[in-house]
Design a protein around this motif. Structure first.
Motif, PDB file in Angstrom:
ATOM      1  N   UNK A 265      21.162 -26.776  -0.079  1.00  0.00           N
ATOM      2  CA  UNK A 265      21.391 -28.201  -0.334  1.00  0.00           C
ATOM      3  C   UNK A 265      21.532 -28.455  -1.834  1.00  0.00           C
ATOM      4  N   UNK A 266      22.225 -29.551  -2.177  1.00  0.00           N
ATOM      5  CA  UNK A 266      22.531 -29.859  -3.578  1.00  0.00           C
ATOM      6  C   UNK A 266      21.302 -30.249  -4.393  1.00  0.00           C
ATOM      7  N   UNK A 267      20.198 -30.581  -3.735  1.00  0.00           N
ATOM      8  CA  UNK A 267      18.991 -30.919  -4.491  1.00  0.00           C
ATOM      9  C   UNK A 267      18.158 -29.685  -4.840  1.00  0.00           C
ATOM     10  N   UNK A 268      18.688 -28.466  -4.586  1.00  0.00           N
ATOM     11  CA  UNK A 268      17.979 -27.236  -4.921  1.00  0.00           C
ATOM     12  C   UNK A 268      18.033 -27.004  -6.434  1.00  0.00           C
ATOM     13  N   UNK A 269      16.877 -26.840  -7.105  1.00  0.00           N
ATOM     14  CA  UNK A 269      16.875 -26.601  -8.557  1.00  0.00           C
ATOM     15  C   UNK A 269      17.564 -25.275  -8.900  1.00  0.00           C
TER      16      UNK A 269
ATOM     17  N   UNK B 117      21.713  -5.164  15.239  1.00  0.00           N
ATOM     18  CA  UNK B 117      20.267  -5.150  14.992  1.00  0.00           C
ATOM     19  C   UNK B 117      19.975  -5.300  13.504  1.00  0.00           C
ATOM     20  N   UNK B 118      20.667  -4.511  12.672  1.00  0.00           N
ATOM     21  CA  UNK B 118      20.415  -4.562  11.235  1.00  0.00           C
ATOM     22  C   UNK B 118      20.896  -5.877  10.627  1.00  0.00           C
ATOM     23  N   UNK B 119      22.013  -6.390  11.123  1.00  0.00           N
ATOM     24  CA  UNK B 119      22.508  -7.681  10.645  1.00  0.00           C
ATOM     25  C   UNK B 119      21.480  -8.780  10.923  1.00  0.00           C
ATOM     26  N   UNK B 120      20.935  -8.770  12.143  1.00  0.00           N
ATOM     27  CA  UNK B 120      19.931  -9.763  12.515  1.00  0.00           C
ATOM     28  C   UNK B 120      18.692  -9.639  11.633  1.00  0.00           C
ATOM     29  N   UNK B 121      18.289  -8.398  11.357  1.00  0.00           N
ATOM     30  CA  UNK B 121      17.098  -8.196  10.526  1.00  0.00           C
ATOM     31  C   UNK B 121      17.305  -8.764   9.116  1.00  0.00           C
ATOM     32  N   UNK B 122      18.474  -8.514   8.542  1.00  0.00           N
ATOM     33  CA  UNK B 122      18.751  -9.009   7.195  1.00  0.00           C
ATOM     34  C   UNK B 122      18.770 -10.543   7.165  1.00  0.00           C
ATOM     35  N   UNK B 123      19.435 -11.147   8.148  1.00  0.00           N
ATOM     36  CA  UNK B 123      19.537 -12.604   8.163  1.00  0.00           C
ATOM     37  C   UNK B 123      18.173 -13.264   8.379  1.00  0.00           C
ATOM     38  N   UNK B 124      17.344 -12.668   9.216  1.00  0.00           N
ATOM     39  CA  UNK B 124      16.000 -13.221   9.427  1.00  0.00           C
ATOM     40  C   UNK B 124      15.167 -13.120   8.155  1.00  0.00           C
ATOM     41  N   UNK B 125      15.303 -12.033   7.416  1.00  0.00           N
ATOM     42  CA  UNK B 125      14.563 -11.897   6.160  1.00  0.00           C
ATOM     43  C   UNK B 125      15.040 -12.930   5.138  1.00  0.00           C
ATOM     44  N   UNK B 126      16.327 -13.247   5.158  1.00  0.00           N
ATOM     45  CA  UNK B 126      16.839 -14.295   4.260  1.00  0.00           C
ATOM     46  C   UNK B 126      16.258 -15.656   4.638  1.00  0.00           C
ATOM     47  N   UNK B 127      16.125 -15.919   5.944  1.00  0.00           N
ATOM     48  CA  UNK B 127      15.508 -17.181   6.379  1.00  0.00           C
ATOM     49  C   UNK B 127      14.046 -17.261   5.936  1.00  0.00           C
ATOM     50  N   UNK B 128      13.332 -16.147   6.041  1.00  0.00           N
ATOM     51  CA  UNK B 128      11.928 -16.138   5.601  1.00  0.00           C
ATOM     52  C   UNK B 128      11.831 -16.332   4.097  1.00  0.00           C
ATOM     53  N   UNK B 129      12.774 -15.750   3.365  1.00  0.00           N
ATOM     54  CA  UNK B 129      12.796 -15.931   1.916  1.00  0.00           C
ATOM     55  C   UNK B 129      13.013 -17.402   1.563  1.00  0.00           C
ATOM     56  N   UNK B 130      13.950 -18.054   2.251  1.00  0.00           N
ATOM     57  CA  UNK B 130      14.204 -19.470   1.999  1.00  0.00           C
ATOM     58  C   UNK B 130      12.961 -20.308   2.295  1.00  0.00           C
ATOM     59  N   UNK B 131      12.273 -19.969   3.370  1.00  0.00           N
ATOM     60  CA  UNK B 131      11.040 -20.705   3.709  1.00  0.00           C
ATOM     61  C   UNK B 131       9.977 -20.482   2.644  1.00  0.00           C
TER      62      UNK B 131
ATOM     63  N   UNK C  99      10.446 -19.779  -0.557  1.00  0.00           N
ATOM     64  CA  UNK C  99      10.830 -20.450  -1.802  1.00  0.00           C
ATOM     65  C   UNK C  99      10.855 -21.971  -1.671  1.00  0.00           C
ATOM     66  N   UNK C 100      10.822 -22.465  -0.437  1.00  0.00           N
ATOM     67  CA  UNK C 100      10.854 -23.908  -0.228  1.00  0.00           C
ATOM     68  C   UNK C 100      12.220 -24.518  -0.406  1.00  0.00           C
ATOM     69  N   UNK C 101      13.282 -23.756  -0.091  1.00  0.00           N
ATOM     70  CA  UNK C 101      14.641 -24.289  -0.194  1.00  0.00           C
ATOM     71  C   UNK C 101      15.173 -24.540   1.207  1.00  0.00           C
ATOM     72  N   UNK C 102      16.176 -25.405   1.295  1.00  0.00           N
ATOM     73  CA  UNK C 102      16.736 -25.783   2.597  1.00  0.00           C
ATOM     74  C   UNK C 102      18.218 -25.397   2.660  1.00  0.00           C
TER      75      UNK C 102
END
Length: 232
Positions: free
Chosen positions: A150-154, A210-224, A226-229
């Motif tokens: 989102x555009x409000x991300x520092x 399987x590996x694609x899913x693992x990478x994308x899930x780790x990116x979602x956890x990283x976003x959570x 860091x507190x970004x949306x």
């Protein structure tokens, strides 16, 4: 019986060449048995087999003209075995929208199991003349996607997101470490876009997913973390 025995042995080997060769040898052996059987039957019936073969030789030219497509398919099968553009088990894409996994290479045609589970029979003459994309021969499987924040991300959190994704790719055992790109790429219409471009060293489509899913899930956890949306 021999074909069945050797087929079972071929399934236990790592090479796929024997899986392709045994069906062809089996078809040739069956054809030879049928021809020899007819010759013996005709001889026992008192037919002059030599004269009959000579008569067939006279009509050979007409037969060859009538069987041009069959001969082209046979030569096509030989070309497939010598050039090896694909093997049994490979995922191939042909011109005209034919796509699936090669199940069997015969003298006349190649059988492809489509992803709808139907069987597509393609003449070998077409296989040698058409553009064939062998997806099973890929050394790497590509992952290319865009993460929109989102555009409000520092800015510092955008940078932290980029560096965190790079760390995820570097730590994943399936990624090709010599070439991967993660960058804040663009100001999108409704998002701050981060490009993710990497390759995975995996043997099958299942492992790729399987590996694609693992990478994308780790990116979602990283976003959570860091507190970004993510942007809509």
């Amino acid at each position: 019986v021999l074909v069945g025995v050797f087929r079972d042995r071929a399934l236990k080997t790592e090479s796929r060449m024997d899986d392709q060769l045994i069906p062809l040898v089996g078809q040739a052996a069956k054809g030879t048995v049928v021809v020899l059987g007819l010759v013996f039957v005709l001889q026992n019936m008192g037919v002059d087999v030599g004269s009959l073969i000579a008569g067939l030789g006279i009509g050979g030219l007409a037969f060859a003209l009538a069987a041009q497509n069959t001969l082209a398919n046979i030569f096509g099968s030989l070309t497939i075995f010598t050039d090896r553009p694909f093997q049994v088990g490979d995922w191939v894409i042909l011109e005209g929208g034919v796509e699936g996994t090669v199940e069997e290479i015969g003298f006349r045609s190649t059988r492809i199991r489509a992803f709808t589970n139907s069987i597509i029979t393609v003449p070998n003459s077409r296989m040698t003349n058409a553009h064939v994309e062998n997806m099973g021969a890929r050394r790497f499987r590509r992952l290319k996607t865009t993460v929109g924040l989102t555009y409000d991300t520092p800015p510092d959190k955008v940078q932290a997101m980029v560096e965190g994704i790079r760390a995820i790719l570097a730590a994943n055992p399936s990624t090709f470490k010599d070439s991967y790109e993660v960058h804040f790429r663009d100001f999108g219409p409704s998002s701050l876009d981060i490009l993710i471009y990497c390759f995975m060293v995996v043997p099958t489509w299942h492992d790729e997913l399987v590996e694609r899913s693992r990478i994308l899930l780790e990116i979602m956890r990283l976003a959570e973390h860091l507190g970004v949306s993510f942007a809509l």
